[in-house]
Motif scaffolding. Structure first.
Motif, short mmCIF file in Angstrom:
data_model
loop_
_atom_site.label_atom_id
_atom_site.label_comp_id
_atom_site.label_asym_id
_atom_site.label_seq_id
_atom_site.Cartn_x
_atom_site.Cartn_y
_atom_site.Cartn_z
N ILE A 181 4.90 3.99 0.38
CA ILE A 181 5.43 2.49 0.78
C ILE A 181 5.45 2.45 -0.31
O ILE A 181 7.12 1.59 0.06
CB ILE A 181 3.94 1.56 0.14
N LEU A 182 5.94 2.83 -2.04
CA LEU A 182 7.05 2.52 -3.42
C LEU A 182 7.88 2.92 -2.58
O LEU A 182 8.76 2.63 -3.12
CB LEU A 182 6.21 3.42 -3.92
N LYS A 187 9.25 -3.95 1.14
CA LYS A 187 8.52 -4.69 0.10
C LYS A 187 8.16 -3.42 -1.08
O LYS A 187 8.10 -3.99 -2.53
CB LYS A 187 7.23 -5.55 0.57
N GLY A 188 8.12 -1.82 -1.27
CA GLY A 188 7.70 -1.12 -2.05
C GLY A 188 8.54 -0.94 -2.98
O GLY A 188 8.37 -0.89 -3.93
N ILE A 189 9.79 -0.52 -2.26
CA ILE A 189 11.86 -0.09 -2.94
C ILE A 189 11.28 -1.68 -4.13
O ILE A 189 12.13 -1.74 -5.27
CB ILE A 189 11.75 -0.29 -1.73
N GLU A 197 3.42 4.37 -11.66
CA GLU A 197 4.15 5.33 -10.88
C GLU A 197 2.40 6.21 -10.76
O GLU A 197 2.38 6.84 -9.25
CB GLU A 197 4.70 6.26 -11.48
N ASP A 198 1.32 6.29 -11.83
CA ASP A 198 0.38 7.26 -10.79
C ASP A 198 -1.78 6.22 -10.88
O ASP A 198 -1.91 6.61 -10.24
CB ASP A 198 -0.43 7.46 -11.47
N ARG A 199 -0.99 4.91 -11.09
CA ARG A 199 -2.13 4.94 -10.27
C ARG A 199 -1.97 3.59 -9.86
O ARG A 199 -1.25 2.49 -10.53
CB ARG A 199 -3.44 4.26 -11.45
N TYR A 200 -2.71 2.68 -8.70
CA TYR A 200 -2.44 1.99 -7.73
C TYR A 200 -3.43 0.74 -7.51
O TYR A 200 -4.12 1.01 -7.35
CB TYR A 200 -1.34 1.76 -6.59
N PRO A 201 -2.97 -1.02 -7.78
CA PRO A 201 -3.95 -1.57 -7.38
C PRO A 201 -4.27 -1.69 -6.18
O PRO A 201 -3.70 -1.47 -4.74
CB PRO A 201 -3.71 -2.87 -7.93
N ILE A 202 -6.11 -1.91 -5.50
CA ILE A 202 -5.74 -1.88 -3.91
C ILE A 202 -6.59 -2.65 -3.41
O ILE A 202 -7.77 -2.64 -4.52
CB ILE A 202 -6.35 -0.29 -3.54
N ILE A 203 -7.23 -3.38 -2.50
CA ILE A 203 -8.44 -3.95 -2.16
C ILE A 203 -9.09 -3.38 -0.46
O ILE A 203 -8.35 -4.13 0.13
CB ILE A 203 -8.15 -5.63 -1.90
N LEU A 204 -10.10 -3.54 -0.63
CA LEU A 204 -10.79 -2.27 0.49
C LEU A 204 -12.09 -3.05 1.13
O LEU A 204 -12.55 -4.33 -0.21
CB LEU A 204 -11.04 -1.23 -0.10
N ASP A 205 -12.16 -3.11 1.82
CA ASP A 205 -13.88 -3.50 1.74
C ASP A 205 -14.53 -2.35 2.23
O ASP A 205 -15.08 -1.50 1.89
CB ASP A 205 -13.59 -4.25 3.13
N ILE A 217 2.33 -5.91 -1.19
CA ILE A 217 2.49 -5.77 0.51
C ILE A 217 0.46 -5.93 0.86
O ILE A 217 -0.15 -5.00 0.66
CB ILE A 217 2.98 -4.17 1.06
N ASN A 218 0.73 -6.18 2.08
CA ASN A 218 -0.86 -7.08 2.54
C ASN A 218 -0.99 -5.70 3.72
O ASN A 218 0.05 -5.40 3.86
CB ASN A 218 -1.35 -8.09 3.33
N GLY A 219 -1.91 -5.62 4.50
CA GLY A 219 -2.32 -4.24 5.27
C GLY A 219 -2.48 -5.32 7.20
O GLY A 219 -2.36 -6.54 6.39
#
Length: 560
Positions: A181-182, A187-189, A197-205, A217-219
């Motif tokens: 994505i990055l 949006k990633g660019i 560069e090595d750890r990315y925030p994420i929200i999961l269910d 970006i959202n899913g």
């Protein structure tokens, strides 16, 4: 200033009265919101009358039609006093792990919404406007709005590696890893500089479905449509007050649309591995105190406590008089993040009292004005430059680090310049410390025009001295570009200006990162032996940074 476009039909529905164009043009400016234009636009196959407002950056609650309608109802007296928002409990939980790049988050749920095209457009626009203002283009705050019915709690906010999982980002029809994505998503660019560069925030269910990769970006899974009825809202960021304020503004706007706010319990992981709990949202009003005497002194009025309280209620606040202290205790609603101190309340009283009701008084002493000596000198400088064949340009005093320093090949500490606390846009968040970068940007904008190009500007910059104090300095700067321009050309024009201004000076070699080594000099005023400017040939790398194609020479000098 940020602009907000609202459909007049939607505004009337929220205000609950019919509004003539004249009423809009007369009343909204009195409450501090400029009406830029009223025009027709085709939406969903039909013509709609649209109003474009210009909103002060200090009023982010006015960045939506819901906020504008709420303020207008109070201003004209339809609905006064503080709005009350009920929070219903829920059993939804979020487990928050340590996220180094964006350590703070807040969640809430809004149910039973009737999302039509008006609300959907307003919600998306409010999200983007808050990203730009409070969020500093997502650097400080990022917002995610999700269809709650497509996901299963509990939710998890944590960091993942670049290849640990895949999901379908908003606007794409195939799965990608965070790293992809990055590298490939627009949006990633654009926003990849905001995450490590090595750890990315994420929200999961609960089932591992990805809701969001903040602040990128959202899913696609949780995309909000007109079929959506229940929303999960997440706000993540680097500063807790901004995160909470942003959440409150969005929730109050949605509640004004008939949504029911539900709480979310956050289980936040400590460094030792244990969890502590925090429940969002917190819509508790803030309490301040304002002196009756100070209000009348600052505004030149003679209002009694009851009249002051009435003006505060028109501003959607509540007030209670304290007889012993001759002051008013004011309750401020949770979306009014601009109220910080007593003087902000006095401004609010002035607005709702009515600026058109203030009367002027003639001065007791008759005086004749004349131009300041410095302004006379600047006029003379302008005439000199125009006589030399230069065109004058006028740039904004606000710019950004990219233009002022990075493109000029300069490394500058943040303590050396002034940054705007609540900028109107990400391009205008730093007060300029010098003028040359903006002239080079002007050359880039006009690179299609014929050569030679000779432009100058006379204006103020703000510098920070060794003691940390800010000072305004007036400067002259000019640039020249054409295939054969060189040091001798800029020197001849620069010395001509200094001769006309009767400046006694000497020139000394100067090593400046924006100029070619050995082709730059500093100007030393022999009167006090201080450096007042510099000029020379611009470094080829700087020229390329501004996407220019020919040599450029530049001159900048303080005018005293």
């Amino acid at each position: 200033m940020p602009t907000v476009k609202v459909v007049k039909r939607d505004l009337e529905r929220l205000v609950n009265i019919s509004l003539s164009d004249r009423t809009v043009e007369e009343k909204f400016p009195m409450m501090g919101v400029e009406v830029e234009r009223i025009f027709e636009e085709v939406k969903d196959g039909r013509k709609e009358k649209v109003i474009q407002f210009s909103v002060n950056p200090n009023r982010p609650d006015y960045l939506s039609v819901e906020g504008l309608a709420r303020g207008f109802r109070g201003f004209i007296g339809i609905e006064v006093g503080m709005p009350r928002y009920q929070i219903y409990p829920s059993d939804v939980e979020v487990f928050v792990e340590r996220v180094s790049s964006r350590p703070y988050c807040a969640f809430a749920i809004v149910k039973n919404l009737n999302i039509d095209s008006y609300l959907l457009e307003s919600l998306i626009d409010l999200q983007e406007k808050l990203h730009w203002t409070i969020g500093r283009d997502r650097r400080k705050v990022a917002i995610g709005i999700h269809d709650l019915d497509k996901i299963t709690p509990p939710f998890y906010y944590k960091e993942v590696s670049g290849d640990e999982l895949k999901f379908e980002p908003l606007g794409w029809d195939r799965e990608m890893t965070p790293k992809e994505i990055l590298e490939k998503h627009e949006k990633g660019i654009k926003y990849r500089h905001l995450v490590p560069e090595d750890r990315y925030p994420i929200i999961l269910d609960r089932d591992g479905n990805v809701l969001s990769m903040p602040p990128i970006i959202n899913g696609n899974l949780t995309k909000v449509t007109t079929e959506t009825r229940n929303l999960l809202i997440d706000v993540t960021g680097t500063e807790i007050h901004s995160v909470e304020s942003t959440l409150n503004i969005i929730l109050c706007a949605l509640a004004d649309r008939g949504g029911n706010i539900h709480s979310v319990k956050l289980n936040i992981k400590k460094e030792g591995g244990e969890y502590y709990s925090k429940v969002y949202p917190d819509l508790t009003p803030q309490t301040y105190e304002v002196s009756v005497d100070l209000v009348n002194e600052r505004l030149g009025l003679n209002l009694n406590p009851g009249e002051i309280i009435n003006t505060l209620r028109k501003g959607r606040m509540e007030g209670e008089y304290n007889y012993n202290r001759n002051s008013i205790t004011v309750q401020v609603p949770p979306y009014r993040v601009d109220i910080l101190q007593e003087v902000d309340l006095i401004e609010e009283i002035a607005i709702n009292y009515g600026y058109d009701r203030f009367t002027g008084t003639l001065p007791e002493v008759f005086t004749v004005g004349e131009k300041h000596p410095l302004e006379k000198k600047l006029e003379y400088v302008r005439s000199i430059m125009i006589g030399h064949g230069f065109y004058e340009v006028v740039n904004l005093t606000l710019s950004n680090e990219e233009v002022l320093f990075k493109r000029m090949d300069m490394e500058v500490d943040k303590k050396e310049y002034v940054e705007v606390l609540k900028p109107a846009s990400i391009e205008h968040r730093v007060v300029r410390t010098w003028i040359l970068p903006l002239l080079l940007e002007t050359l880039y904008i006009n690179k299609v025009n014929e050569l030679p190009q000779k432009i100058f500007e006379v204006g103020d910059v703000v510098v920070v001295d060794e003691e940390g104090n800010c000072r305004n300095i007036t400067k002259l700067a000019f640039v020249i570009t054409h295939p054969s321009t060189n040091f001798n050309e800029v020197k001849s024009y620069g010395e001509s200006v200094m001769r006309e201004l009767n400046i006694e000076y000497k020139l000394e070699n100067y090593n400046h990162p924006s100029f070619i080594p050995g082709r730059c000099v500093k100007i030393v005023d022999l009167g006090d032996n201080k450096i007042i400017g510099y000029f020379g040939e611009i470094n080829p790398q700087v020229i390329l940074n501004f996407q220019l194609e020919y040599p450029v020479v530049g001159f900048e000098m303080e005018i005293r």
